[in-house]
Design an enzyme around this catalytic site. Structure first.
Site, short mmCIF file in Angstrom:
data_model
loop_
_atom_site.label_atom_id
_atom_site.label_comp_id
_atom_site.label_asym_id
_atom_site.label_seq_id
_atom_site.Cartn_x
_atom_site.Cartn_y
_atom_site.Cartn_z
N VAL A 1 0.86 -1.17 0.00
CA VAL A 1 0.00 0.00 0.00
C VAL A 1 0.90 1.22 0.00
O VAL A 1 1.91 1.27 0.71
CB VAL A 1 -0.93 0.03 1.23
CG1 VAL A 1 -1.80 1.29 1.22
CG2 VAL A 1 -1.80 -1.23 1.27
N CYS A 2 0.55 2.21 -0.82
CA CYS A 2 1.28 3.48 -0.86
C CYS A 2 2.75 3.23 -1.18
O CYS A 2 3.08 2.43 -2.05
CB CYS A 2 1.06 4.21 0.46
SG CYS A 2 1.43 5.97 0.45
N THR A 3 3.66 3.89 -0.46
CA THR A 3 5.08 3.78 -0.78
C THR A 3 5.70 2.47 -0.31
O THR A 3 6.89 2.23 -0.54
CB THR A 3 5.86 4.95 -0.17
OG1 THR A 3 5.59 5.04 1.23
CG2 THR A 3 5.48 6.26 -0.86
#
Length: 221
Positions: free
Chosen positions: A101-103
């Site tokens: 998720v995300c970075t």
């Protein structure tokens, strides 16, 4: 039905919603067991100050069916942490789903798991995916083989529902969605630069300048 082992890798200064969003969905899967995995069993502080408690360590963790790496400011540090990267790489060899998720995508990236794959991450960092051999695909959730990457923060809930659908079927996934009353109706349509007013994007984008450079320094020394 055998137990489906789901593991979230946590680390200091992670964004807790990257972790707790999909956790709220996936822990409701039938016959699953959640593992909150860290280097040690010491409490882990998120970027908002929430204290998280691991349930197992890298050394003691079983083989996971799904591994998820959240993002956050702490990603810069763990991208160069051999123990964390080795754990993710080793688990990925036997996992049915390798996710972020995300970075958190960049942890998969430095582990060599995104080479030649399509992927996504938080909108402010998408151009950096090329530095780990990935091709950015403009989507909230991108699935390439058994690798699933989600965009920024709140997209983790959507990602988890997509994966839940594959694992247990559409009706059960919908039941999970209903149980958490996930029926988003935000007051604005500014959740992505494509839809946010230019003035809002101009206000937010500079916040990521130093962070992007920190990522670039690790990925392209």
């Amino acid at each position: 039905m055998t137990t489906f082992n789901i593991g979230f890798v946590i680390f200091p200064n992670l964004t807790q919603l990257d972790f707790t969003g999909p956790l709220e969905v996936l822990h409701r899967l039938p016959e699953c067991k959640i593992h909150i995995v860290a280097k040690t069993l010491d409490p882990v502080r998120s970027d908002c100050g929430l204290i998280l408690l691991p349930t197992t360590t890298f050394e003691d963790c079983c083989q996971l069916d799904l591994i998820c790496v959240p993002g956050g400011g702490g990603v810069v540090g763990i991208m160069t942490d051999r123990e964390t990267v080795d754990f993710v790489r080793k688990q990925a060899t036997g996992a049915r789903y390798v996710t972020s998720v995300c970075t958190g995508a960049f942890v998969l990236g430095v582990a060599g798991l995104l080479k030649g794959r399509r992927a996504t991450t938080h909108w402010a960092y998408t151009d950096l995916l090329a530095l780990v051999g990935a091709t950015f695909e403009k989507a909230r959730i991108v699935k390439d083989g058994n690798v699933v990457t989600a965009g920024g923060v709140a997209s983790g809930i959507d990602f988890a529902l997509h994966v839940a659908t594959e694992i247990v079927g559409e009706e059960t996934a919908q039941a999970i969605q209903l149980s958490i009353e996930y029926d988003p109706a935000p007051p604005f349509t500014s959740g992505h630069p494509d839809r946010a007013p230019a003035s809002v994007t101009a206000l937010v984008a500079p916040r990521y300048t130093k962070r992007r450079e920190a990522y670039r320094a690790v990925l392209q020394p």
